[in-house]
Design a protein around this motif. Structure first.
Motif, PDB file in Angstrom:
ATOM      1  N   HIS A 171      40.306  47.562  21.389  1.00  0.00           N
ATOM      2  CA  HIS A 171      40.613  47.658  22.818  1.00  0.00           C
ATOM      3  C   HIS A 171      39.401  48.079  23.640  1.00  0.00           C
ATOM      4  O   HIS A 171      39.512  48.270  24.850  1.00  0.00           O
ATOM      5  CB  HIS A 171      41.747  48.656  23.052  1.00  0.00           C
ATOM      6  N   ASN A 173      37.811  50.960  23.291  1.00  0.00           N
ATOM      7  CA  ASN A 173      37.608  52.412  23.346  1.00  0.00           C
ATOM      8  C   ASN A 173      36.390  52.750  22.490  1.00  0.00           C
ATOM      9  O   ASN A 173      36.255  52.247  21.380  1.00  0.00           O
ATOM     10  CB  ASN A 173      38.832  53.155  22.815  1.00  0.00           C
ATOM     11  N   GLN A 175      33.567  55.514  20.694  1.00  0.00           N
ATOM     12  CA  GLN A 175      33.359  56.868  20.189  1.00  0.00           C
ATOM     13  C   GLN A 175      31.912  57.012  19.745  1.00  0.00           C
ATOM     14  O   GLN A 175      31.389  56.184  19.012  1.00  0.00           O
ATOM     15  CB  GLN A 175      34.308  57.136  19.016  1.00  0.00           C
ATOM     16  N   VAL A 212      34.443  60.478  23.553  1.00  0.00           N
ATOM     17  CA  VAL A 212      35.261  59.272  23.566  1.00  0.00           C
ATOM     18  C   VAL A 212      35.297  58.722  24.991  1.00  0.00           C
ATOM     19  O   VAL A 212      35.590  59.454  25.935  1.00  0.00           O
ATOM     20  CB  VAL A 212      36.691  59.558  23.062  1.00  0.00           C
ATOM     21  N   PRO A 214      37.226  55.968  27.123  1.00  0.00           N
ATOM     22  CA  PRO A 214      38.347  55.033  27.069  1.00  0.00           C
ATOM     23  C   PRO A 214      37.895  53.631  27.488  1.00  0.00           C
ATOM     24  O   PRO A 214      37.026  53.500  28.347  1.00  0.00           O
ATOM     25  CB  PRO A 214      39.339  55.593  28.090  1.00  0.00           C
ATOM     26  N   TRP A 216      39.060  51.518  29.403  1.00  0.00           N
ATOM     27  CA  TRP A 216      39.147  51.164  30.827  1.00  0.00           C
ATOM     28  C   TRP A 216      38.024  51.761  31.659  1.00  0.00           C
ATOM     29  O   TRP A 216      37.878  51.453  32.839  1.00  0.00           O
ATOM     30  CB  TRP A 216      40.517  51.497  31.405  1.00  0.00           C
TER      31      TRP A 216
END
Lengths: 273, 255
Positions: A171, A173, A175, A212, A214, A216
């Motif tokens: 997606h 995301n 890290q 992290v 996200p 979006w």
């Protein structure tokens, strides 16, 4: 939601001539492969922002991509001068380079202000230095509570931030862990963000102290293994100290540098990703 | 220098001795890093090393090659971000000693790492710039500078103040609102300079064995003053030399 694309497509879509671009990574996780792709796509008139311009911006400046540099320390860490950076400032080659110069604390705070949606940040800094005189994004400010004189630095809000990270999931995301520098602030201060990653995993396993981002909050994710080389990615690759040392004689001379560009960036043998 | 050690080794040993066990030290790469790691390996095992890349309490067993060397993060008590290092740790005055190098330094301990020759817009030589130094010099409780003593580096007044020492002299730091005490020592390959408490001008208060006043004068760009009886600094002990050379060897091996 971040789009997962090739590095070439991410740069083509997100980085335009004349943009303000921040490539961050403080000694660790430096997005070299993305920088090389920007050179390869022959972007021009960029305002390049980076705390430590390092070898990556020496390459972009020498290739003629930059109109202006916003920075706080321009050296080859542990080796010496950045010769392309110096040639641009001292002799205007391959084109004149405007500079906007700060300290590390000032740059870090400018990103924090940008990420926070504030026009400036306040710090105890620069008092009595020549930087306060030559840089117009540093101004004294009076504390409304104590009357004390402090220093304000203007927020940074780049058009695009480019960083390298360990992992993303499907997606987008992201890290990253280890020395996390100022990357979270740079991404959140920017209108668009490209993140290159070592690998794309089905699910991110939470790690202590990891940053992290996200999906979006990120525009594009591109899988580029070893994308920080000659910098490193904690847990994946080691810093290539020999590359930093070998860079010195390459960059010292305009001709050897131009040969390096032809062979390693534009040439058929160059590593395209 | 003779007797089996170099003047650079003597300088690094003298700088290491200046660090007190149990204090916190904000360390630049190069000479400051070598000296503070030597201190930790000898008399100051509890010295807290802080690097601007975001490591607090780094305990490297070899010399790091850059401030971002992975060994710093792997051995640190805490790894934090760059804004936190400067805003939460340095700025409030938590750091005991800021340990800096210099390209050019003047008699008031002001440091230039920005330009040499020409003017700011058209420099003859463009140096790397400030990095973390201006705020380290401003906010550390005190500062130690380590730099080789040459006529080119030791000038009457620096061409550009990147990091403030005592500015124009007595009272400048207070007027600027700088909260740290400023430079306590400049440690060179000839000896140690400390500020005159009345004038803030750096004077040669200690010499390494075998260094003459004439050599000091030849290698200083201002009319340098000497303490009435400069201390003569003891040469490196075999323990100090062995520890330093072990570090240096590990640095070479990892290149």
């Amino acid at each position: 939601m971040a789009e997962i694309v090739s590095l070439a497509q991410a740069v083509a879509d997100a980085v335009h001539d004349g943009d303000t671009v921040a490539m961050e990574g403080f000694t660790h996780l430096i997005p070299f492969a993305a920088g090389h792709e920007v050179i390869r796509q022959r972007r021009r008139d960029l305002t390049l922002i980076r705390m430590t311009p390092d070898v990556i911006y020496d390459q972009l400046i020498g290739a003629g991509c930059a109109r202006k540099l916003v920075f706080s320390w321009g050296g080859n860490p542990g080796v010496g001068s950045l010769h392309r950076f110096r040639d641009a400032i001292e002799h205007g080659w391959p084109r004149p380079l405007e500079i906007e110069e700060h300290s590390h604390a000032g740059m870090a705070n400018r990103y924090v202000a940008g990420a926070s949606g504030l026009p400036f940040a306040v710090l105890r800094g620069y008092a009595g230095t020549g930087l306060a005189e030559v840089t117009d994004t540093i101004k004294p400010i009076t504390c409304p509570f104590t009357g004390e004189t402090l220093m304000a630095v203007q927020a940074l809000n780049p058009d695009v931030a480019i960083i390298h990270a360990q992992q993303a999931d499907r997606h987008g995301n992201v890290q990253l862990w280890g020395l996390a520098g100022v990357q979270k602030e740079a991404v959140l201060a920017s209108r668009r963000a490209i993140v290159t990653v070592e690998e794309i995993v089905d699910e991110l396993q939470p790690r202590p102290t990891a940053v992290v981002l996200p999906g979006w909050a990120v525009s594009y994710v591109a899988r580029v293994p070893n994308g920080a080389h000659p910098s490193y990615t904690s847990g994946y690759t080691e810093r290539d100290n020999e590359y930093y040392q070998a860079w010195d004689p390459i960059a010292r001379d305009r001709e050897t540098f131009s040969g390096w560009l032809a062979d390693h960036i534009y040439g058929e043998t160059a590593v395209h990703r | 220098m003779s007797d089996g050690y170099t003047s650079d080794e003597m300088m690094t040993v003298a700088a290491a001795r200046a660090l007190t066990d149990g204090t916190s030290c904000f360390v630049g790469i190069g000479l400051p890093s070598a000296a503070s790691n030597l201190a930790r390996a000898t008399h100051a095992p509890n010295l807290v090393l802080i690097y601007e890349s975001g490591t607090i309490g780094a305990k490297p067993d070899r010399l790091p090659l850059s401030i971002g060397d992975g060994i710093l993060a792997e051995t640190a008590d805490a790894v934090i971000t760059v804004p936190e290092i400067f805003n939460y740790w340095l700025q409030p005055g938590r750091i005991d000693v800021g340990f800096l190098g210099a390209a050019q330094i003047d008699k008031f301990g002001n440091i230039n790492t920005t330009i040499v020759g020409g003017d700011y817009a058209h420099p003859k030589v463009r140096l790397p710039g400030a990095g973390g130094a201006p705020e380290i010099a401003a906010s550390s409780k005190e500062v130690i500078v380590i730099v080789r003593q040459t006529r080119r580096a030791f000038v009457e007044r620096v061409e550009f103040i990147t990091s403030v020492g005592f500015g124009d002299g007595p009272g400048t730091r207070e007027k600027l609102g700088l909260r740290g005490k400023g430079p306590r020592q400049i440690i060179t390959d000839l000896g140690i300079l400390t500020p005159d408490p009345r004038t803030c001008e750096f004077t040669m208060t200690a010499l390494f064995e075998g260094v003459s006043r004439d050599t000091v004068r030849e290698r200083t760009g201002w009319d340098i003053q000497f303490a009435a009886a400069p201390e003569i600094i003891a040469p490196p002990t075999s323990h100090e030399l062995t520890a330093l050379r072990t570090f240096k060897a590990s640095e070479k091996a990892s290149e």
